[in-house]
Design a protein around this motif. Sequence first.
Motif, short mmCIF file in Angstrom:
data_model
loop_
_atom_site.label_atom_id
_atom_site.label_comp_id
_atom_site.label_asym_id
_atom_site.label_seq_id
_atom_site.Cartn_x
_atom_site.Cartn_y
_atom_site.Cartn_z
N SER A 13 0.84 -1.20 0.00
CA SER A 13 0.00 0.00 0.00
C SER A 13 0.88 1.25 0.00
N GLU A 15 -0.25 4.27 0.20
CA GLU A 15 -0.82 5.13 1.25
C GLU A 15 -0.22 4.81 2.62
N MET A 32 2.21 10.55 -8.70
CA MET A 32 1.59 9.23 -8.60
C MET A 32 0.77 8.99 -9.87
N GLU A 33 0.74 7.74 -10.30
CA GLU A 33 -0.06 7.36 -11.46
C GLU A 33 -0.32 5.87 -11.45
N GLU A 34 -1.29 5.45 -12.25
CA GLU A 34 -1.54 4.03 -12.46
C GLU A 34 -0.99 3.63 -13.82
N LYS A 41 0.00 0.72 -9.36
CA LYS A 41 -0.06 2.14 -9.05
C LYS A 41 1.37 2.48 -8.63
N ALA A 43 4.30 5.52 -7.29
CA ALA A 43 4.61 6.83 -6.72
C ALA A 43 6.10 7.05 -6.90
N GLU A 56 2.66 -0.44 -6.13
CA GLU A 56 1.55 -1.10 -5.44
C GLU A 56 0.73 -1.87 -6.47
N LEU A 58 -2.29 -3.46 -8.49
CA LEU A 58 -3.69 -3.10 -8.67
C LEU A 58 -4.61 -4.30 -8.55
N SER A 62 -1.19 -9.15 -10.87
CA SER A 62 -0.09 -8.24 -11.20
C SER A 62 1.26 -8.90 -10.87
N ALA A 108 5.66 3.62 -16.51
CA ALA A 108 5.34 4.82 -15.76
C ALA A 108 6.10 6.02 -16.30
#
Length: 139
Positions: A13, A15, A32-34, A41, A43, A56, A58, A62, A108
């Motif tokens: 995570s 977060e 941050m992006e997916e 995801k 960062a 992280e 999804l 994955s 990314a």
Amino acid sequence: MNRVDHIGIAVSSIEHVLPFYEQTLGLKLLKMEEVASQGVKVAFIDGGNIKLELLEPLHKESPVAKFIEKRGEGIHHVAFGVQDIEDRLAELKEKGVKMINESPKQGAGGAMVAFMHPKSSHGVLYELCNKSNTKEDLA
């Protein structure tokens, strides 16, 4: 290889771990992006002379989810910046390096990426990326 572009770190995570990087270590979140093609995801963290890429998963299918299930959270890969990823892939294949990606995929930060198979690189997962993902690019 031109330089080490970033170090990818698998986390369950973002977060949950982000406060450690921002508050404890005093580092700055850049973006941050997916990335649907990788099922993650991400960062990007400004590590000063190198970026850190928190990954992280999804979903459970994955590659990062499978990595965490097998090895736990931690360093996932080291990414090298390259000028021409297609030429570099061809050169590595000529040298007998097994690739996870036979051709570049969208990654990314707008980069095209390809991964070397760890069996060809002494147990380390290396990524080739053709865009610098500089702090300016990520802003």
